[in-house]
Scaffold this motif. Sequence first.
Motif, PDB file in Angstrom:
ATOM      1  N   LEU A 410      10.604  20.234  15.528  1.00 42.26           N
ATOM      2  CA  LEU A 410      10.663  21.648  15.126  1.00 42.26           C
ATOM      3  C   LEU A 410      12.126  21.985  14.876  1.00 42.26           C
ATOM      4  O   LEU A 410      12.900  22.199  15.804  1.00 42.26           O
ATOM      5  CB  LEU A 410      10.078  22.541  16.224  1.00 42.26           C
ATOM      6  CG  LEU A 410       8.565  22.434  16.438  1.00 42.26           C
ATOM      7  CD1 LEU A 410       8.163  23.146  17.722  1.00 42.26           C
ATOM      8  CD2 LEU A 410       7.805  23.013  15.240  1.00 42.26           C
ATOM      9  N   HIS A 411      12.497  22.011  13.626  1.00 41.55           N
ATOM     10  CA  HIS A 411      13.895  22.251  13.277  1.00 41.55           C
ATOM     11  C   HIS A 411      14.258  23.712  13.498  1.00 41.55           C
ATOM     12  O   HIS A 411      13.421  24.604  13.400  1.00 41.55           O
ATOM     13  CB  HIS A 411      14.149  21.859  11.826  1.00 41.55           C
ATOM     14  CG  HIS A 411      14.020  20.386  11.580  1.00 41.55           C
ATOM     15  ND1 HIS A 411      15.003  19.488  11.905  1.00 41.55           N
ATOM     16  CD2 HIS A 411      12.990  19.652  11.068  1.00 41.55           C
ATOM     17  CE1 HIS A 411      14.606  18.268  11.593  1.00 41.55           C
ATOM     18  NE2 HIS A 411      13.388  18.339  11.084  1.00 41.55           N
ATOM     19  N   GLN A 518       9.526  24.593   8.015  1.00 40.88           N
ATOM     20  CA  GLN A 518      10.680  24.489   8.910  1.00 40.88           C
ATOM     21  C   GLN A 518      11.585  25.710   8.806  1.00 40.88           C
ATOM     22  O   GLN A 518      12.174  26.139   9.806  1.00 40.88           O
ATOM     23  CB  GLN A 518      11.467  23.204   8.614  1.00 40.88           C
ATOM     24  CG  GLN A 518      10.715  21.919   8.923  1.00 40.88           C
ATOM     25  CD  GLN A 518      10.466  21.724  10.424  1.00 40.88           C
ATOM     26  OE1 GLN A 518      10.774  22.583  11.246  1.00 40.88           O
ATOM     27  NE2 GLN A 518       9.901  20.576  10.783  1.00 40.88           N
ATOM     28  N   CYS A 521      10.038  28.314  11.002  1.00 33.90           N
ATOM     29  CA  CYS A 521      10.271  28.006  12.420  1.00 33.90           C
ATOM     30  C   CYS A 521      11.714  28.342  12.806  1.00 33.90           C
ATOM     31  O   CYS A 521      11.958  28.941  13.864  1.00 33.90           O
ATOM     32  CB  CYS A 521       9.992  26.532  12.687  1.00 33.90           C
ATOM     33  SG  CYS A 521       8.244  26.070  12.581  1.00 33.90           S
ATOM     34  N   SER A 522      12.656  27.977  11.959  1.00 37.78           N
ATOM     35  CA  SER A 522      14.075  28.249  12.239  1.00 37.78           C
ATOM     36  C   SER A 522      14.322  29.742  12.380  1.00 37.78           C
ATOM     37  O   SER A 522      15.075  30.182  13.268  1.00 37.78           O
ATOM     38  CB  SER A 522      14.954  27.679  11.121  1.00 37.78           C
ATOM     39  OG  SER A 522      14.838  26.275  11.042  1.00 37.78           O
TER      40      SER A 522
END
Length: 548
Positions: A410-411, A518, A521-522
Motif C-alpha cells: 500500500l503505497h 495507489q 490510498c496515498s
Amino acid sequence: MSSDPANGQDRILLIELSPSVPNLGRFLVMPRFGLLAIASVLAEKTRYRVKLLFEPYTGPITPEYVAAENPRFVMLNGLTTTSGENEAFVARFRELTRGTVPVIAGGEHASMFPEGARRYSDFIFAHEGDEGVLALLEALEQGDPLTRDSLLSRVHGLHYRGPDGGWKFNAGAARVKEIDYRYDLSVVEGAEQASKRFRTACMPLQTSRGCTYCCSFCSWLTLYGKSGYYVRPIDDVIHDIVHTVEYTGIRDFIVTDNLFAGDPAYAEELAFRLKRAFDGREMKPRLTVLMRADQFADGPGALSDRLIRMLSEAGMANVSLGLESISSTSLLQMNKKADLPMYYLASERLRKHGIGMLATFVAGFDGDRYEDVLNISEFADRFGLFTSQVYARSITTGTVDELLNGQRILHGALDRYKNGHGVWFMPAQMLPSELQHAIFESCFRFHKKGGASRKLALRAFQSIWAGMQPHYEALRRIEREILVPEGIYRESVTGGYMLASKVLNVLYTDEGRYGDFQTRCSRIFLESEPARRTSPVPVMQGNAALMA
C-alpha cells in the motif's frame, strides 16, 4: 585531508534526530552504531574536528544550533522513521546557511529508499560507508570541478548530483571485508558517564556484518548491497567494550550483528578474550545478541555446549531469537528452515546455561490468520521468553518477498510509521487493519502477564500503539472506501475477509487503474495525518536489558 580552520570550517557534525512516533528502540538510550562507526573513522583518519550529536544525550538539536557551529559538512543518519524530521531540519538548516554546507546521508533509509533521502541530502551513501566516506570527503575538498566530479564517480554506492544537476548513482556495491574502526566516544557529546543519567542506557556493538542465510523477508542484502559474512578484528571489539564501560559507565550492549556467532571459531576466541579482559573487574559487560534457533539445536552449524557456556561466562546474558512465526506455512514461505520442535530444543539449551531469551516474530505471511498472530502471546509465554516482539511483514525493497509480492504494498504510508510495527501491505487472510490490531494485541496479552520486567515493555508497546492511531485509522478508511467495495478483499464463508489475489493481479496489470488505486490510498494516508510537533519522544526509564 585538507580543511580551513581559519574560518572555523574544519568541523564535521554527525546528527541523529529522534522519531516523532516511537518504536521499541526509542525506549533504549542508544545511538545508532553506523554513526558511531563513521564518527570514529573520521576522528582517527582525518584532521577534521568531529562531533556526534545524539538527541537523547543532548536534548533537542535545532538547525540554528548546528548552523552556529559553522560546520564544513553535516552527516545525517537516514533512519526511515526520522525521514520527515530530517527533511524539516535540513530545509531550515539550508535557509540559515544558504545551502553552502553539504549534507551527507547514510543508513537504512538512505540505502533502501534513496529517492526519499534526496529530499534532505546532497550526497547519499548506500550500503557501507566506512571506506567510501573518506573518498567522498577527499573529492569534496577539490577546488577543480572536473577533478571533483571524476573522484565522485569512483565512490562506490554514492548518489550525487553531476555537473548538469541530475542525480547519479555509482552502482556496484563494494563490501568492506576488513572492517577497520574503533569507537572514540569522546566525539559523542554527552556520552561521558551517560549511565549516570539514563537507566536504560546501552551501547550498540558489532562483531560481524552480513549473514550466511537468506530469508525471503530479510533486508540485510539490500542494506549491504552484496552477500558475504565478515567478522571484525577481536582486538577492536574488545576495545569498544572496554572503552564504553570506562568512558560511559554503560555495561549493557546490544550486538547489532545480523547473525552473532555465525563463525563458531571466531565466537570461541572472542568469548575467551572478553572474559580475560574483564577478569578481576567489578563491572562486567552484559550482551544481548541476535541468533537463530538452529544455532542451539542439533545439526550442522549448531554451537557446542562448551561454546555456549563460554559465551555465557563472557557476558552473553540474553539471546534474541529470530523465531519469526509459529505457522509452518509461513515458515516455509520465509525460507526459514526451522520448525517448532527446533525452537523448543533451543530454549532448553539456553535455559540450561542460564541465558535469558527474548524473541522476534514477523506477522502477516500467507499462513497467518488473525488468531494465529494472537496465539504468539501464548506460545511466547510457554516458551519462557521475558519479552516477545511482534513485527509486521514489510515486503522490503530488494528482497525476494518484494519480487513476488510487490503488488500488495500500500503505497503512500508515511515513513514515520515504518517502525517495524506498522502494516503497509495487504495480507492474505485478514484485512490490513486487522493485522495491525493483532500485532499489538498479541504484545499486550503477553506483557500483561508476569512481573515488572514485562510491565515496562507493556508501557512501551502501549505508547507505540497510541502513536500509531492515525496510521491505523487510515488503513480502516482504505478498507471501507476501496479494498472491500472494489472486491480486492472478499468475505469468506467462515467469516472475515480474504485477499482476492486474482482481482488484485488484474488491477496490477492495468497500469492506469493501479496507479489511480495507489494515488487514492496515498491521499487517505496523508489526510489521516494530524498536525505534528517534532519534539523528541520522552525516554521511558527502566532496565535496558528488559527492553532489548
